[in-house]
Design a protein around this motif. Sequence first.
Motif: not given
Lengths: 215, 476
Positions: B387-393, B395-405
């Motif tokens: 959960q902590m990695v998820k929250a951090q990622a 916060a850095e917008g990494l989830d958006r990058i993955f989803i956009d890809a």
Amino acid sequence: MKAFTEHRGLVGPMDRANVDTDMIIPKQFLKSIKRSGFGPNLFDELRYLDEGQPGKDCSNRPVNHNFPLNQDRYKGASVLLARKNFGCGSSREHAPWALEDYGFNVVIAPSYADIFYNNCFKNGLLPVVLTEEQVDILFNELAAQEGYQLSIDLPSQTVTTDSGQIFSFELDEFRKECLLNGLDEIGLTLQDADRIKHYEAERAAQHPWVFGVIK
Amino acid sequence: MTEHTLYDKLWNTHLVKENNDGSSLLYIDRHVLHEVTSPQAFEGLRLAGRLPWRLDTNIATPDHNISTDKAERDGGIAAMVDEVSRIQVQTLDDNCDLYGIKEFKINEMGQGIVHVMGPELGVTMPGMTVVCGDSHTATHGALACLAHGIGTSEVEHVLATQCLVTKKMKNMRVSVNGTLGAGVTPKDVVLAIIGKIGTAGGNEHAIEFAGSVFREMSIEGRMTVCNMAIEAGARVGMVAVDDKTINYCRGRQFVPQGEMFDQAVSYWKTLVSDANAVFDIEVELAAESIAPQVTWGTSPEMVAAVTSFVPTLDEQPSEEKRKGLERALEYMGLESGQAIESIAVDRVFIGSCTNSRIEDMRAAALIAKGRQVAGSVKQVLVVPGSQMVKAQAEAEGLDRIFIDAGMDWREPGCSMCLAMNADKLGSGEHCASTSNRNFEGRQGSGGRTHLMSPAMAAAAAIAGHITDVRTFIGVN
Ligand code: SF4
């Protein structure tokens, strides 16, 4: 745990190296919260032609007749003859549970993965280590002779063939004692409870940050 | 005075009693529990009428078979579709509640894959003995812990006695010196080590990873390396304490503060092998010789540089090797001598206790950014380790990058590392995976796993086949 002193029984082959615990008991069966009942799913992927699932009745599943343990001559085997690095891979204790539940009392192989080897003793299963040459001899004899049996004697640490060959094997005194007496390892350790408490007190004085933080 | 290895020191500090036969009683500082290997241990405890020896040492969390799908996960345990899994997770909750064991529950901040959770919360600290009913417990050794997997009977034994009956291992040191090339990551280093020493290379040994490459490496990277000590045959992998270790621990939830922290640090600084300590086996690798690695077969030692080829049948030194290779190639659906880069992938899995920490997420995002998953790839799972990695990622917008890809951003758990939940490979499918095991059927019955680093897996997702990530980052 039941005591183990000697055993004589039919031998079954598992003629490949590096048999991992996934192969011994596939992961879908790890979901059980019990310690028993894994025997019908031992070597599941090799034994059956369809995919095994927990709770599925194995008695009417399609059987892989090419898998040696499914052949009539090996029915009722209680000694498993295997190749090197048996039990590698994940540490699941379900592997010895499945072997034991199937009816194996002894495994013979040139080597084992550490964790699997340990787990056998905790479940009344004896893992015997013989040399590769000795295991080769046993595999050859097993192939040549139907109804092939072996006698394993724990006090004298020997495996004896019906033709009278005797192979000795090594094992820890402690493990041997526990197996011989069917001793519960926890009870044994708790005999040292005072010593553990003493250690703990000393350690808490020296490394207090190890204690009391998780609440 | 005798010189000691790091392992010797950790062992000696925790020795409660030595038996005549060489087996010993070793004190355990931290015991991490999850839903799969604990129920039978609690059952055993109950049957024998025993209680846990100490409560402030155990920590639990569900990880192995929880869903990573947000919709299912949001419903908590009650919404778990797989009944058997649900019972297992519920049983963990019940046991922890009954005995008063600290648990990070299914959707609670703190939950995660046991080996991601322990270090990031500061549950595991340098100098500790750490056990868990899971073979990848060696991960925690990155913090100079003596950490290894145990079986379920041992879980019960540790719960009841706070000790483990065990035997001292031998010492092995794997030194990697020099400078890693661009695009070469900790995962590549450990795969290269396994390629060199084999999956039995570390049997009966505790491995210390030493040399400039590990000194330069982040703690997360060291965890990736120690994690796969087990695939190199060793139950234990570790790296000595340095400033990075201490800085990593500072400020974490369960790490002491103030004066007690300083006291701890002065002890932690002794957790290095003495200059003249003797190792039973020494292995050396040059950093410059390591290229990005990919496994092509059904054992982690069946590994090669991404730029090379599947071994050929004729070059095998023995009949046994030839047979092994033949069997692996058949299972993997590969040709003898085929170029590694020609292997097409159907699915991609970025996650597992080997590679699901924030750095791994960043490394994969760097490659995914502004690019698209190849049309031929059915699914790309990006599963943060906690959960902590998820929250951090996020916060850095990494989830958006993955989803956009075109990738799936999931909830934390073991996921397709072992396919105990719905995340699985279909039969015959090839997967670029950042996990640690490529055994037959590991990621789903008939599935074909290719182990590699997160950056390499992301690159494979974009290309649709295994490819050298260095071409994505302007090297080569
Ligand atoms: S991620 Fe994989 S290897 Fe790690 S603990 Fe989970 S199942 Fe085990």
